[in-house]
Design a protein around this motif. Structure first.
Motif, PDB file in Angstrom:
ATOM      1  N   SER A  73     -11.953 -24.359  29.616  1.00 51.27           N
ATOM      2  CA  SER A  73     -11.960 -22.794  29.865  1.00 51.27           C
ATOM      3  C   SER A  73     -11.610 -23.024  31.212  1.00 51.27           C
ATOM      4  O   SER A  73     -12.224 -23.622  32.168  1.00 51.27           O
ATOM      5  N   TYR A  74     -10.420 -21.999  31.650  1.00 49.25           N
ATOM      6  CA  TYR A  74     -10.208 -21.911  33.006  1.00 49.25           C
ATOM      7  C   TYR A  74      -9.614 -20.587  33.446  1.00 49.25           C
ATOM      8  O   TYR A  74      -9.036 -20.058  32.498  1.00 49.25           O
ATOM      9  N   GLU A  75     -10.101 -19.974  34.618  1.00 47.46           N
ATOM     10  CA  GLU A  75      -9.532 -18.611  34.842  1.00 47.46           C
ATOM     11  C   GLU A  75      -9.543 -18.564  36.353  1.00 47.46           C
ATOM     12  O   GLU A  75     -10.384 -18.723  36.991  1.00 47.46           O
ATOM     13  N   SER A  92      -5.208 -17.891  32.799  1.00 47.95           N
ATOM     14  CA  SER A  92      -6.462 -18.326  31.924  1.00 47.95           C
ATOM     15  C   SER A  92      -5.903 -19.272  30.856  1.00 47.95           C
ATOM     16  O   SER A  92      -4.926 -19.202  30.339  1.00 47.95           O
ATOM     17  N   SER A  93      -6.957 -20.171  30.264  1.00 50.70           N
ATOM     18  CA  SER A  93      -6.595 -20.771  29.101  1.00 50.70           C
ATOM     19  C   SER A  93      -7.948 -21.166  28.485  1.00 50.70           C
ATOM     20  O   SER A  93      -8.798 -21.546  29.456  1.00 50.70           O
ATOM     21  N   ARG A  94      -8.034 -21.299  27.123  1.00 51.77           N
ATOM     22  CA  ARG A  94      -9.479 -21.477  26.724  1.00 51.77           C
ATOM     23  C   ARG A  94      -8.939 -22.338  25.458  1.00 51.77           C
ATOM     24  O   ARG A  94      -8.124 -21.892  24.442  1.00 51.77           O
ATOM     25  N   THR A  95      -9.704 -23.453  25.189  1.00 50.48           N
ATOM     26  CA  THR A  95      -9.403 -24.332  24.267  1.00 50.48           C
ATOM     27  C   THR A  95     -10.537 -24.795  23.630  1.00 50.48           C
ATOM     28  O   THR A  95     -11.634 -25.054  24.162  1.00 50.48           O
ATOM     29  N   PHE A  98     -14.242 -23.092  23.557  1.00 48.07           N
ATOM     30  CA  PHE A  98     -14.153 -22.047  24.225  1.00 48.07           C
ATOM     31  C   PHE A  98     -13.261 -20.853  23.542  1.00 48.07           C
ATOM     32  O   PHE A  98     -13.125 -20.056  24.139  1.00 48.07           O
ATOM     33  N   ASP A 101     -14.624 -17.811  22.433  1.00 50.03           N
ATOM     34  CA  ASP A 101     -15.714 -17.625  23.202  1.00 50.03           C
ATOM     35  C   ASP A 101     -15.431 -16.049  24.004  1.00 50.03           C
ATOM     36  O   ASP A 101     -14.586 -16.106  24.808  1.00 50.03           O
ATOM     37  N   GLU A 104     -17.940 -14.822  28.526  1.00 45.75           N
ATOM     38  CA  GLU A 104     -17.572 -15.226  29.648  1.00 45.75           C
ATOM     39  C   GLU A 104     -16.805 -14.279  30.157  1.00 45.75           C
ATOM     40  O   GLU A 104     -15.684 -13.664  29.727  1.00 45.75           O
TER      41      GLU A 104
END
Length: 104
Positions: A73-75, A92-95, A98, A101, A104
């Motif tokens: 997860s990054y933002e 951003s991306s979530r894998t 995450f 989720d 956050e």
């Protein structure tokens, strides 16, 4: 500061760049975050280009280990002002675990 090495022939010059001379990184790398110390502003490179105007950086990674699915997860939020209007841009991306989720 650049350093120069001269070979035995007068025609060959090799330039060695220090970390501070480095302007952009390998465009094949997705995300690079550099932090000189705990009080410095992180340098963030996304797809080889340095991002400016950073206001928020979040990075979380978990290994894929039972029972965890693992994930990333990054933002990154950046701010810019155009015509007296504040514009916030986000990457951003979530894998993995995450991906769904929303806390956050």
């Amino acid at each position: 500061m650049s350093a120069f090495l001269f070979s035995k022939t007068m025609w060959k010059v090799e330039v060695i760049m220090s970390k501070k001379d480095h302007v952009s990184l390998d465009p094949n790398k997705l995300l690079v975050i550099e932090l000189d110390d705990e009080t410095s502003v992180p340098k963030v490179f996304y797809k080889g280009e340095e991002l400016t105007g950073k206001v928020h950086i979040h990075f979380d990674w978990k290994t894929k280990e039972r029972p965890s699915l693992g994930g990333l997860s990054y933002e990154i939020k950046r701010a810019d002002v155009k015509d007296d209007t504040l514009i916030v841009k986000q990457i951003s991306s979530r894998t993995g675990e995450f991906a769904c989720d929303t806390n956050e």
